[in-house]
Scaffold this motif. Sequence first.
Motif, PDB file in Angstrom:
ATOM      1  N   ILE A  74      69.263  21.534  19.734  1.00  0.00           N
ATOM      2  CA  ILE A  74      67.911  21.217  19.716  1.00  0.00           C
ATOM      3  C   ILE A  74      67.252  19.940  19.295  1.00  0.00           C
ATOM      4  N   LEU A  75      66.188  19.615  19.689  1.00  0.00           N
ATOM      5  CA  LEU A  75      65.398  18.476  19.580  1.00  0.00           C
ATOM      6  C   LEU A  75      64.669  18.199  18.367  1.00  0.00           C
ATOM      7  N   ASP A  76      63.869  19.315  18.077  1.00  0.00           N
ATOM      8  CA  ASP A  76      62.977  19.205  17.037  1.00  0.00           C
ATOM      9  C   ASP A  76      62.575  20.466  16.623  1.00  0.00           C
ATOM     10  N   THR A  77      61.946  20.500  15.135  1.00  0.00           N
ATOM     11  CA  THR A  77      61.479  21.753  14.572  1.00  0.00           C
ATOM     12  C   THR A  77      60.091  21.440  13.937  1.00  0.00           C
ATOM     13  N   LEU A  78      59.401  22.478  14.012  1.00  0.00           N
ATOM     14  CA  LEU A  78      58.273  22.394  13.168  1.00  0.00           C
ATOM     15  C   LEU A  78      57.945  23.736  12.344  1.00  0.00           C
ATOM     16  N   VAL A  79      57.841  23.795  11.206  1.00  0.00           N
ATOM     17  CA  VAL A  79      57.430  24.779  10.367  1.00  0.00           C
ATOM     18  C   VAL A  79      56.239  24.753   9.573  1.00  0.00           C
ATOM     19  N   VAL A  80      55.261  25.741   9.584  1.00  0.00           N
ATOM     20  CA  VAL A  80      53.975  25.529   8.691  1.00  0.00           C
ATOM     21  C   VAL A  80      53.898  27.198   8.205  1.00  0.00           C
ATOM     22  N   HIS A  81      53.996  27.041   7.010  1.00  0.00           N
ATOM     23  CA  HIS A  81      53.962  28.328   6.094  1.00  0.00           C
ATOM     24  C   HIS A  81      52.574  28.308   5.081  1.00  0.00           C
ATOM     25  N   ARG A  82      51.932  29.393   5.202  1.00  0.00           N
ATOM     26  CA  ARG A  82      50.601  29.398   4.368  1.00  0.00           C
ATOM     27  C   ARG A  82      50.936  30.030   2.981  1.00  0.00           C
ATOM     28  N   VAL A  83      50.037  29.357   2.138  1.00  0.00           N
ATOM     29  CA  VAL A  83      50.190  30.066   0.683  1.00  0.00           C
ATOM     30  C   VAL A  83      48.773  30.400   0.313  1.00  0.00           C
TER      31      VAL A  83
END
Length: 156
Positions: A74-83
């Motif tokens: 894989i080339l890249d990852t992006l994770v966004v998690h809210r609180v």
Amino acid sequence: MVLIQTECFDTAALINQLQVRSAGQAGAFVHFLGTVRDYSPDTQSHSLTLEHYPGMCEREIQLLCDHAKQRWDILDTLVVHRVGELALGEPIVFVGVSSVHRGDAFRACEYIIDTLKTRAPFWKRETLADGQAFWVQQQDADAQKTAQWESLPDHP
């Protein structure tokens, strides 16, 4: 990149960000969007409040992304998690993966969301329409999914 935030996010903007960061090298973009759902079988939920361990949470999710990069092409990852307090139907988590080929992107995305649910230090408290609140327990199925990923060889 891993972001933990209270603000709502724009899924299309996150996908675009992943595309820009992949600089034309990716042939596949896979993403997962999780939303707040009603956990209570008997009563209507009102909201879900998420708490996290700042710093440690981001590091743990980044480790999962790094491990995915080691396991799949894989080339890249992006994770966004809210609180914070989130209403039913609001977006709670975004996981995006770019890759040359879709198979690696699908597997890496699924791995990240499955393991995030058991490894990242988040705590969920559901509040019902009648005002009652309770902590949401980790599901056995989530722990089993993580165990399945861990039982696979490092390079599928």
